[in-house]
Scaffold this active site. Structure first.
Site, PDB file in Angstrom:
ATOM      1  N   SER A   1      59.166  -3.671  -5.500  1.00 55.31           N
ATOM      2  CA  SER A   1      57.860  -3.134  -5.094  1.00 55.31           C
ATOM      3  C   SER A   1      57.959  -1.677  -4.668  1.00 55.31           C
ATOM      4  CB  SER A   1      57.299  -3.958  -3.934  1.00 55.31           C
ATOM      5  OG  SER A   1      56.136  -3.352  -3.401  1.00 55.31           O
ATOM      6  N   CYS A   2      56.923  -0.900  -5.017  1.00 56.96           N
ATOM      7  CA  CYS A   2      56.860   0.486  -4.547  1.00 56.96           C
ATOM      8  C   CYS A   2      56.619   0.536  -3.041  1.00 56.96           C
ATOM      9  CB  CYS A   2      55.749   1.256  -5.265  1.00 56.96           C
ATOM     10  SG  CYS A   2      54.081   0.632  -4.944  1.00 56.96           S
ATOM     11  N   SER A   3      56.229  -0.596  -2.444  1.00 57.74           N
ATOM     12  CA  SER A   3      55.979  -0.662  -1.005  1.00 57.74           C
ATOM     13  C   SER A   3      57.189  -1.157  -0.220  1.00 57.74           C
ATOM     14  CB  SER A   3      54.780  -1.575  -0.721  1.00 57.74           C
ATOM     15  OG  SER A   3      53.597  -1.036  -1.259  1.00 57.74           O
TER      16      SER A   3
END
Length: 474
Positions: free
Chosen positions: A254-256
Protein backbone atom coordinates in the site's frame (compact mmCIF):
# COMPACT_ATOMS: atom_id res chain seq x y z
CA UNK A 1 -2.99 13.78 -54.18
CA UNK A 2 -5.70 14.44 -51.63
CA UNK A 3 -4.54 15.90 -48.35
CA UNK A 4 -5.12 13.58 -45.40
CA UNK A 5 -6.56 15.46 -42.45
CA UNK A 6 -5.66 14.59 -38.87
CA UNK A 7 -8.90 12.69 -38.33
CA UNK A 8 -8.40 10.72 -41.54
CA UNK A 9 -4.91 9.46 -40.80
CA UNK A 10 -4.63 5.68 -40.91
CA UNK A 11 -4.71 4.13 -37.44
CA UNK A 12 -2.23 1.63 -36.10
CA UNK A 13 -3.74 -1.77 -35.23
CA UNK A 14 -3.55 -0.88 -31.52
CA UNK A 15 -5.27 2.48 -32.04
CA UNK A 16 -7.97 0.77 -34.08
CA UNK A 17 -8.54 -1.77 -31.31
CA UNK A 18 -8.80 0.96 -28.69
CA UNK A 19 -11.28 2.81 -30.91
CA UNK A 20 -13.47 -0.31 -30.94
CA UNK A 21 -13.42 -0.53 -27.14
CA UNK A 22 -14.27 3.15 -26.79
CA UNK A 23 -17.09 2.88 -29.33
CA UNK A 24 -18.62 -0.02 -27.40
CA UNK A 25 -18.25 1.93 -24.16
CA UNK A 26 -19.97 4.98 -25.64
CA UNK A 27 -22.87 2.87 -26.91
CA UNK A 28 -23.29 1.21 -23.51
CA UNK A 29 -23.00 4.49 -21.64
CA UNK A 30 -25.59 6.15 -23.87
CA UNK A 31 -28.03 3.35 -23.01
CA UNK A 32 -27.30 3.71 -19.27
CA UNK A 33 -27.07 7.51 -19.06
CA UNK A 34 -30.73 7.99 -18.13
CA UNK A 35 -31.06 5.10 -15.67
CA UNK A 36 -32.98 5.93 -12.51
CA UNK A 37 -31.36 5.85 -9.06
CA UNK A 38 -32.72 2.39 -8.22
CA UNK A 39 -31.33 0.83 -11.39
CA UNK A 40 -28.03 2.63 -10.93
CA UNK A 41 -27.66 1.48 -7.33
CA UNK A 42 -28.51 -2.09 -8.27
CA UNK A 43 -25.76 -2.01 -10.89
CA UNK A 44 -23.28 -0.76 -8.29
CA UNK A 45 -24.34 -3.56 -5.92
CA UNK A 46 -23.82 -6.12 -8.68
CA UNK A 47 -20.34 -4.85 -9.53
CA UNK A 48 -19.41 -4.86 -5.85
CA UNK A 49 -20.69 -8.39 -5.33
CA UNK A 50 -18.68 -9.62 -8.33
CA UNK A 51 -15.54 -9.07 -6.22
CA UNK A 52 -16.93 -9.28 -2.68
CA UNK A 53 -18.44 -12.74 -3.24
CA UNK A 54 -16.20 -14.95 -1.04
CA UNK A 55 -15.11 -17.41 -3.73
CA UNK A 56 -14.38 -14.55 -6.14
CA UNK A 57 -12.47 -12.51 -3.56
CA UNK A 58 -10.21 -15.47 -2.79
CA UNK A 59 -9.79 -16.63 -6.38
CA UNK A 60 -8.79 -13.14 -7.51
CA UNK A 61 -6.47 -12.70 -4.53
CA UNK A 62 -4.70 -15.95 -5.40
CA UNK A 63 -4.52 -14.95 -9.05
CA UNK A 64 -3.12 -11.52 -8.12
CA UNK A 65 -0.24 -13.00 -6.11
CA UNK A 66 0.46 -15.50 -8.89
CA UNK A 67 0.14 -12.81 -11.55
CA UNK A 68 2.27 -10.11 -9.92
CA UNK A 69 4.51 -12.03 -7.53
CA UNK A 70 3.88 -9.50 -4.75
CA UNK A 71 1.72 -9.31 -1.63
CA UNK A 72 -0.01 -12.23 0.06
CA UNK A 73 -3.32 -13.96 -0.45
CA UNK A 74 -5.04 -13.47 2.95
CA UNK A 75 -4.47 -9.71 2.94
CA UNK A 76 -5.54 -9.36 -0.67
CA UNK A 77 -8.77 -11.17 0.23
CA UNK A 78 -9.24 -8.62 3.02
CA UNK A 79 -8.47 -5.75 0.65
CA UNK A 80 -10.86 -7.09 -2.00
CA UNK A 81 -13.70 -7.35 0.50
CA UNK A 82 -13.09 -4.49 2.95
CA UNK A 83 -12.52 -1.80 0.34
CA UNK A 84 -15.45 -3.01 -1.74
CA UNK A 85 -17.81 -3.17 1.23
CA UNK A 86 -16.79 0.27 2.50
CA UNK A 87 -17.04 1.88 -0.93
CA UNK A 88 -20.46 0.34 -1.46
CA UNK A 89 -21.58 1.79 1.87
CA UNK A 90 -20.44 5.26 0.81
CA UNK A 91 -21.98 5.06 -2.65
CA UNK A 92 -25.38 3.78 -1.55
CA UNK A 93 -25.67 6.72 0.86
CA UNK A 94 -25.22 9.23 -1.97
CA UNK A 95 -27.48 10.43 -4.78
CA UNK A 96 -26.18 10.50 -8.34
CA UNK A 97 -29.35 10.87 -10.40
CA UNK A 98 -31.41 14.01 -10.84
CA UNK A 99 -31.37 16.64 -8.10
CA UNK A 100 -28.55 15.95 -5.66
CA UNK A 101 -28.51 19.26 -3.81
CA UNK A 102 -30.80 22.25 -3.34
CA UNK A 103 -29.95 25.56 -1.65
CA UNK A 104 -33.13 27.64 -1.53
CA UNK A 105 -31.39 30.61 0.08
CA UNK A 106 -29.02 30.88 -2.89
CA UNK A 107 -31.57 29.83 -5.48
CA UNK A 108 -29.40 26.93 -6.63
CA UNK A 109 -30.43 23.42 -7.60
CA UNK A 110 -27.74 20.92 -8.63
CA UNK A 111 -28.38 18.09 -11.08
CA UNK A 112 -25.98 15.15 -11.49
CA UNK A 113 -24.94 14.12 -14.99
CA UNK A 114 -22.46 11.48 -16.22
CA UNK A 115 -18.99 12.43 -17.37
CA UNK A 116 -19.13 9.82 -20.15
CA UNK A 117 -16.39 7.23 -20.74
CA UNK A 118 -13.65 6.91 -18.13
CA UNK A 119 -10.18 5.42 -18.58
CA UNK A 120 -8.82 3.83 -15.42
CA UNK A 121 -5.07 3.28 -15.19
CA UNK A 122 -4.63 0.54 -12.58
CA UNK A 123 -1.56 -0.72 -10.67
CA UNK A 124 -0.03 -4.14 -10.09
CA UNK A 125 -0.33 -3.69 -6.31
CA UNK A 126 -4.13 -3.99 -6.43
CA UNK A 127 -5.07 -5.57 -9.77
CA UNK A 128 -8.57 -6.59 -8.60
CA UNK A 129 -9.52 -4.16 -5.83
CA UNK A 130 -8.59 -0.94 -7.65
CA UNK A 131 -10.45 -1.74 -10.90
CA UNK A 132 -13.64 -2.62 -9.01
CA UNK A 133 -13.28 0.40 -6.72
CA UNK A 134 -13.11 2.71 -9.72
CA UNK A 135 -15.79 0.81 -11.61
CA UNK A 136 -18.24 1.16 -8.72
CA UNK A 137 -17.73 4.92 -8.62
CA UNK A 138 -17.98 5.21 -12.40
CA UNK A 139 -21.16 3.13 -12.61
CA UNK A 140 -22.71 5.10 -9.74
CA UNK A 141 -22.23 8.17 -11.93
CA UNK A 142 -23.85 6.32 -14.90
CA UNK A 143 -20.58 6.25 -16.81
CA UNK A 144 -18.75 3.55 -18.71
CA UNK A 145 -15.18 2.64 -17.75
CA UNK A 146 -12.25 0.97 -19.52
CA UNK A 147 -9.32 -0.42 -17.53
CA UNK A 148 -5.72 -0.13 -18.68
CA UNK A 149 -3.81 -2.51 -16.44
CA UNK A 150 -0.17 -2.67 -15.50
CA UNK A 151 1.62 -5.50 -17.35
CA UNK A 152 2.07 -7.74 -14.33
CA UNK A 153 -1.53 -7.34 -13.16
CA UNK A 154 -3.18 -7.81 -16.56
CA UNK A 155 -4.44 -11.37 -16.09
CA UNK A 156 -6.05 -10.53 -12.76
CA UNK A 157 -7.61 -7.31 -13.97
CA UNK A 158 -9.08 -8.97 -17.06
CA UNK A 159 -10.60 -11.75 -14.95
CA UNK A 160 -11.97 -9.18 -12.49
CA UNK A 161 -13.60 -7.24 -15.31
CA UNK A 162 -15.01 -10.44 -16.82
CA UNK A 163 -16.83 -11.19 -13.56
CA UNK A 164 -18.13 -7.62 -13.31
CA UNK A 165 -19.44 -7.79 -16.87
CA UNK A 166 -21.26 -11.01 -16.07
CA UNK A 167 -22.84 -9.32 -13.06
CA UNK A 168 -24.15 -6.47 -15.23
CA UNK A 169 -25.48 -8.88 -17.85
CA UNK A 170 -27.41 -10.74 -15.15
CA UNK A 171 -29.29 -7.49 -14.50
CA UNK A 172 -29.98 -6.95 -18.19
CA UNK A 173 -27.52 -4.05 -18.35
CA UNK A 174 -24.87 -3.50 -21.06
CA UNK A 175 -21.72 -5.40 -20.10
CA UNK A 176 -19.64 -2.91 -22.09
CA UNK A 177 -20.14 -0.43 -19.27
CA UNK A 178 -17.00 -2.13 -17.90
CA UNK A 179 -14.16 -3.26 -20.14
CA UNK A 180 -10.42 -3.96 -19.88
CA UNK A 181 -7.86 -3.53 -22.63
CA UNK A 182 -6.58 -7.00 -23.60
CA UNK A 183 -2.93 -5.93 -23.62
CA UNK A 184 -0.82 -3.78 -21.33
CA UNK A 185 0.98 -1.60 -23.83
CA UNK A 186 1.96 2.05 -23.70
CA UNK A 187 0.64 2.82 -27.22
CA UNK A 188 -2.77 1.35 -26.33
CA UNK A 189 -2.91 3.18 -23.01
CA UNK A 190 -1.91 6.45 -24.69
CA UNK A 191 -4.57 5.97 -27.36
CA UNK A 192 -7.18 5.21 -24.71
CA UNK A 193 -6.32 8.28 -22.65
CA UNK A 194 -6.74 10.51 -25.69
CA UNK A 195 -10.11 8.99 -26.61
CA UNK A 196 -12.11 9.20 -23.38
CA UNK A 197 -13.77 11.93 -21.33
CA UNK A 198 -11.92 11.45 -18.03
CA UNK A 199 -8.80 9.62 -16.86
CA UNK A 200 -8.33 8.31 -13.34
CA UNK A 201 -4.71 7.22 -12.94
CA UNK A 202 -3.44 5.16 -10.02
CA UNK A 203 0.05 3.69 -10.02
CA UNK A 204 3.46 4.95 -11.03
CA UNK A 205 4.14 8.66 -11.22
CA UNK A 206 5.09 8.16 -14.89
CA UNK A 207 1.53 6.98 -15.57
CA UNK A 208 0.09 9.90 -13.63
CA UNK A 209 2.21 12.41 -15.58
CA UNK A 210 1.21 10.77 -18.87
CA UNK A 211 -2.44 11.10 -17.90
CA UNK A 212 -2.07 14.79 -17.11
CA UNK A 213 -0.27 15.45 -20.39
CA UNK A 214 -2.76 13.52 -22.54
CA UNK A 215 -5.03 16.48 -23.22
CA UNK A 216 -7.94 14.71 -21.47
CA UNK A 217 -9.19 15.81 -18.03
CA UNK A 218 -7.33 13.64 -15.54
CA UNK A 219 -7.22 12.78 -11.87
CA UNK A 220 -3.99 11.32 -10.56
CA UNK A 221 -2.46 10.38 -7.24
CA UNK A 222 0.87 11.22 -5.67
CA UNK A 223 3.65 9.05 -4.36
CA UNK A 224 3.40 7.60 -0.87
CA UNK A 225 6.14 7.53 1.76
CA UNK A 226 4.25 7.80 5.01
CA UNK A 227 6.21 9.04 8.06
CA UNK A 228 4.72 8.76 11.54
CA UNK A 229 5.69 10.13 14.94
CA UNK A 230 5.53 8.43 18.33
CA UNK A 231 5.62 11.22 20.89
CA UNK A 232 6.20 11.05 24.65
CA UNK A 233 2.48 10.90 25.46
CA UNK A 234 1.67 7.94 23.22
CA UNK A 235 0.30 4.58 24.29
CA UNK A 236 3.39 2.70 23.11
CA UNK A 237 1.80 -0.75 22.99
CA UNK A 238 -1.18 0.52 21.01
CA UNK A 239 1.06 2.51 18.67
CA UNK A 240 3.36 -0.44 18.05
CA UNK A 241 0.51 -2.84 17.37
CA UNK A 242 -1.14 -0.45 14.91
CA UNK A 243 2.11 0.35 13.12
CA UNK A 244 2.87 -3.36 12.84
CA UNK A 245 -0.58 -4.32 11.54
CA UNK A 246 -0.40 -1.54 8.98
CA UNK A 247 3.21 -2.13 7.95
CA UNK A 248 2.83 -5.86 7.32
CA UNK A 249 -0.54 -5.70 5.55
CA UNK A 250 -0.18 -7.25 2.08
CA UNK A 251 3.59 -7.10 2.56
CA UNK A 252 3.65 -3.29 2.42
CA UNK A 253 2.21 -2.92 -1.07
CA UNK A 254 0.00 0.00 0.00
CA UNK A 255 1.06 3.58 -0.70
CA UNK A 256 -0.28 4.29 2.81
CA UNK A 257 2.07 1.84 4.52
CA UNK A 258 4.32 3.41 7.14
CA UNK A 259 7.83 3.82 5.75
CA UNK A 260 9.41 5.53 8.75
CA UNK A 261 8.76 6.21 12.40
CA UNK A 262 10.30 9.10 14.31
CA UNK A 263 10.46 8.57 18.07
CA UNK A 264 11.14 11.21 20.68
CA UNK A 265 14.47 10.67 22.38
CA UNK A 266 13.07 10.52 25.91
CA UNK A 267 10.85 7.52 25.10
CA UNK A 268 12.96 5.94 22.36
CA UNK A 269 13.87 2.78 24.27
CA UNK A 270 10.33 2.24 25.54
CA UNK A 271 8.78 2.71 22.10
CA UNK A 272 11.38 0.48 20.44
CA UNK A 273 10.71 -2.23 23.01
CA UNK A 274 7.02 -2.05 22.13
CA UNK A 275 7.77 -2.29 18.40
CA UNK A 276 9.98 -5.33 19.00
CA UNK A 277 7.28 -6.95 21.13
CA UNK A 278 4.78 -6.36 18.32
CA UNK A 279 6.96 -8.24 15.84
CA UNK A 280 9.71 -5.89 14.72
CA UNK A 281 13.35 -6.88 14.46
CA UNK A 282 16.06 -4.21 14.75
CA UNK A 283 18.88 -4.86 12.31
CA UNK A 284 22.47 -4.53 13.48
CA UNK A 285 24.67 -2.03 11.63
CA UNK A 286 26.15 -4.90 9.60
CA UNK A 287 22.72 -6.28 8.74
CA UNK A 288 21.50 -2.81 7.88
CA UNK A 289 24.26 -2.55 5.28
CA UNK A 290 23.25 -5.87 3.74
CA UNK A 291 19.62 -4.74 3.54
CA UNK A 292 20.75 -1.53 1.87
CA UNK A 293 22.91 -3.30 -0.69
CA UNK A 294 20.24 -5.87 -1.61
CA UNK A 295 16.99 -3.90 -1.46
CA UNK A 296 18.24 -1.48 -4.12
CA UNK A 297 19.91 -2.49 -7.38
CA UNK A 298 21.44 0.29 -9.45
CA UNK A 299 19.45 2.82 -7.46
CA UNK A 300 16.10 1.09 -8.00
CA UNK A 301 14.09 -1.12 -5.68
CA UNK A 302 14.79 -4.81 -6.20
CA UNK A 303 11.62 -6.37 -7.65
CA UNK A 304 12.74 -9.76 -6.37
CA UNK A 305 12.44 -8.52 -2.78
CA UNK A 306 9.76 -5.84 -2.60
CA UNK A 307 6.38 -6.88 -1.17
CA UNK A 308 7.66 -10.35 -0.26
CA UNK A 309 7.09 -12.31 2.94
CA UNK A 310 9.20 -11.60 6.00
CA UNK A 311 10.84 -15.04 5.92
CA UNK A 312 11.97 -14.47 2.35
CA UNK A 313 13.56 -11.17 3.33
CA UNK A 314 15.19 -12.57 6.47
CA UNK A 315 16.92 -15.22 4.36
CA UNK A 316 17.84 -12.86 1.54
CA UNK A 317 19.31 -10.33 3.97
CA UNK A 318 21.10 -13.08 5.93
CA UNK A 319 19.69 -11.84 9.21
CA UNK A 320 20.25 -13.41 12.62
CA UNK A 321 18.18 -16.51 13.51
CA UNK A 322 15.79 -14.53 15.75
CA UNK A 323 14.90 -12.33 12.76
CA UNK A 324 13.34 -15.28 10.95
CA UNK A 325 10.31 -15.17 13.23
CA UNK A 326 9.90 -11.39 12.94
CA UNK A 327 7.03 -9.72 11.09
CA UNK A 328 9.04 -6.76 9.81
CA UNK A 329 12.54 -5.29 10.00
CA UNK A 330 13.69 -1.97 11.42
CA UNK A 331 16.78 -0.04 10.40
CA UNK A 332 18.01 3.03 12.25
CA UNK A 333 18.49 6.08 10.04
CA UNK A 334 19.54 9.68 10.61
CA UNK A 335 19.64 11.14 7.10
CA UNK A 336 17.18 12.05 4.36
CA UNK A 337 17.56 12.18 0.59
CA UNK A 338 18.98 10.24 -2.33
CA UNK A 339 22.09 9.33 -0.37
CA UNK A 340 19.83 7.78 2.30
CA UNK A 341 17.52 5.36 0.44
CA UNK A 342 15.86 4.20 3.66
CA UNK A 343 14.25 7.65 3.90
CA UNK A 344 12.12 6.91 0.81
CA UNK A 345 9.31 4.52 -0.04
CA UNK A 346 10.49 0.94 0.26
CA UNK A 347 7.45 -1.17 -0.72
CA UNK A 348 8.76 -3.82 1.63
CA UNK A 349 8.67 -4.98 5.23
CA UNK A 350 11.48 -2.57 6.11
CA UNK A 351 10.80 0.38 8.43
CA UNK A 352 13.23 3.26 8.91
CA UNK A 353 13.53 4.47 12.51
CA UNK A 354 14.59 8.02 13.43
CA UNK A 355 15.02 9.61 16.83
CA UNK A 356 14.36 13.26 17.64
CA UNK A 357 15.17 15.26 20.76
CA UNK A 358 11.63 16.64 21.11
CA UNK A 359 8.34 17.12 19.25
CA UNK A 360 9.45 20.19 17.20
CA UNK A 361 12.49 18.23 16.02
CA UNK A 362 10.29 15.25 15.15
CA UNK A 363 7.99 17.47 13.10
CA UNK A 364 10.95 18.88 11.18
CA UNK A 365 12.22 15.36 10.61
CA UNK A 366 9.03 14.20 8.94
CA UNK A 367 8.82 17.46 7.01
CA UNK A 368 12.25 16.69 5.51
CA UNK A 369 11.13 13.15 4.67
CA UNK A 370 8.00 14.40 2.94
CA UNK A 371 9.93 17.06 1.05
CA UNK A 372 12.16 14.28 -0.26
CA UNK A 373 9.32 11.91 -1.15
CA UNK A 374 5.61 11.73 -0.37
CA UNK A 375 4.82 15.43 -0.18
CA UNK A 376 1.08 15.95 -0.12
CA UNK A 377 0.19 12.35 0.66
CA UNK A 378 -0.10 11.85 4.43
CA UNK A 379 1.58 11.47 7.77
CA UNK A 380 0.58 10.18 11.17
CA UNK A 381 1.14 10.64 14.86
CA UNK A 382 0.62 8.46 17.92
CA UNK A 383 -0.13 10.78 20.80
CA UNK A 384 -2.48 11.79 23.59
CA UNK A 385 -1.58 15.42 22.98
CA UNK A 386 -4.01 16.72 20.36
CA UNK A 387 -2.07 19.98 20.21
CA UNK A 388 0.68 18.04 18.46
CA UNK A 389 -1.79 16.52 15.99
CA UNK A 390 -3.39 19.88 15.25
CA UNK A 391 0.04 21.45 14.81
CA UNK A 392 0.95 18.87 12.16
CA UNK A 393 -2.33 19.45 10.33
CA UNK A 394 -1.86 23.21 10.43
CA UNK A 395 1.78 23.27 9.38
CA UNK A 396 2.62 20.31 7.10
CA UNK A 397 1.87 20.12 3.39
CA UNK A 398 -0.11 16.88 3.42
CA UNK A 399 -3.72 16.08 2.65
CA UNK A 400 -4.20 13.69 5.59
CA UNK A 401 -2.88 13.58 9.16
CA UNK A 402 -3.96 10.40 10.92
CA UNK A 403 -4.03 10.31 14.72
CA UNK A 404 -3.54 7.04 16.63
CA UNK A 405 -4.44 4.92 13.61
CA UNK A 406 -3.02 2.08 11.55
CA UNK A 407 -2.25 4.14 8.48
CA UNK A 408 -2.96 1.53 5.82
CA UNK A 409 -6.44 0.91 7.22
CA UNK A 410 -7.35 4.53 7.90
CA UNK A 411 -5.91 6.53 5.02
CA UNK A 412 -8.11 5.09 2.31
CA UNK A 413 -11.26 5.17 4.42
CA UNK A 414 -12.30 3.38 7.58
CA UNK A 415 -15.38 2.44 9.53
CA UNK A 416 -14.16 4.45 12.52
CA UNK A 417 -13.13 7.63 10.71
CA UNK A 418 -14.70 10.11 8.33
CA UNK A 419 -12.56 9.56 5.23
CA UNK A 420 -14.41 7.88 2.38
CA UNK A 421 -13.27 4.49 1.16
CA UNK A 422 -11.02 4.55 -1.87
CA UNK A 423 -7.88 3.05 -3.37
CA UNK A 424 -6.81 6.34 -4.95
CA UNK A 425 -5.71 9.22 -2.74
CA UNK A 426 -5.20 12.71 -4.11
CA UNK A 427 -2.22 14.69 -2.81
CA UNK A 428 -3.08 18.20 -3.96
CA UNK A 429 -0.69 20.41 -5.85
CA UNK A 430 1.98 19.40 -3.32
CA UNK A 431 1.97 15.96 -4.98
CA UNK A 432 1.23 17.45 -8.44
CA UNK A 433 -2.40 16.26 -8.28
CA UNK A 434 -5.66 17.99 -9.12
CA UNK A 435 -7.57 16.84 -6.01
CA UNK A 436 -6.89 17.20 -2.28
CA UNK A 437 -9.10 14.37 -1.11
CA UNK A 438 -9.79 10.69 -1.50
CA UNK A 439 -11.17 9.80 -4.93
CA UNK A 440 -14.96 9.62 -4.63
CA UNK A 441 -18.24 9.67 -6.51
CA UNK A 442 -18.15 13.44 -7.02
CA UNK A 443 -15.08 13.03 -9.22
CA UNK A 444 -17.21 10.97 -11.64
CA UNK A 445 -20.05 13.48 -12.03
CA UNK A 446 -20.77 16.53 -14.11
CA UNK A 447 -23.05 18.99 -12.32
CA UNK A 448 -25.68 21.23 -13.90
CA UNK A 449 -26.63 24.28 -11.81
CA UNK A 450 -30.18 25.59 -12.05
CA UNK A 451 -29.99 29.24 -11.04
CA UNK A 452 -33.04 31.31 -10.01
CA UNK A 453 -33.39 34.90 -8.83
CA UNK A 454 -32.99 35.62 -5.11
CA UNK A 455 -33.26 38.86 -3.14
CA UNK A 456 -30.31 41.06 -4.05
CA UNK A 457 -27.21 40.40 -1.99
CA UNK A 458 -25.10 43.49 -2.68
CA UNK A 459 -23.11 45.00 0.20
CA UNK A 460 -22.18 48.67 0.32
CA UNK A 461 -18.77 49.98 -0.69
CA UNK A 462 -18.18 50.86 2.97
CA UNK A 463 -18.72 47.27 4.05
CA UNK A 464 -16.19 45.96 1.54
CA UNK A 465 -13.55 48.70 1.45
CA UNK A 466 -14.10 50.40 4.84
CA UNK A 467 -11.34 48.52 6.73
CA UNK A 468 -8.85 49.35 3.96
CA UNK A 469 -9.90 53.01 3.81
CA UNK A 470 -9.53 53.28 7.58
CA UNK A 471 -5.99 51.95 7.32
CA UNK A 472 -4.58 53.69 4.24
CA UNK A 473 -7.29 56.14 3.15
CA UNK A 474 -9.22 56.25 -0.11
Amino acid sequence: MDTITKTERPQTPEQALVAEYVARARKAQAAFAYADQETTDMAVRAVAWSLYKPEHARMLAELAVEDTGIGNVPDKVTKNTRKTFGTLRDLLRAKSVGIIEEDKAKGLVKYAKPVGVVAAITPSTNPAATPINKAMMAIKGRNAIIMASSPSGLKTTCKTVELARQALEALGLPPDLIQALPKASKPMTDALMKSVDLIVATGSQANVRAAYSSGTPAIGVGAGNVPVIIDDSADFKDAAEKITASKIFDNSTSCSSENSVTILDGVYDEAMAALKAAGGYLCTPEERQRVLSLLWVDGKLNRDLIAHDAKVLAEAFQLAPEAHSAKFFMVEEDGVGYDHPFSGEKLSLVLAVYRAKDYPAAKEQIRKILDFQGRGHSCGIHTKNMDHARDLAEDLEVVRVLVNQAHTFGNGGGFNSGLNFTLSMGCGTWGKNSITENLSLKNFLNITHLVTVIPEDKPSEEELFGPLWAKVGK
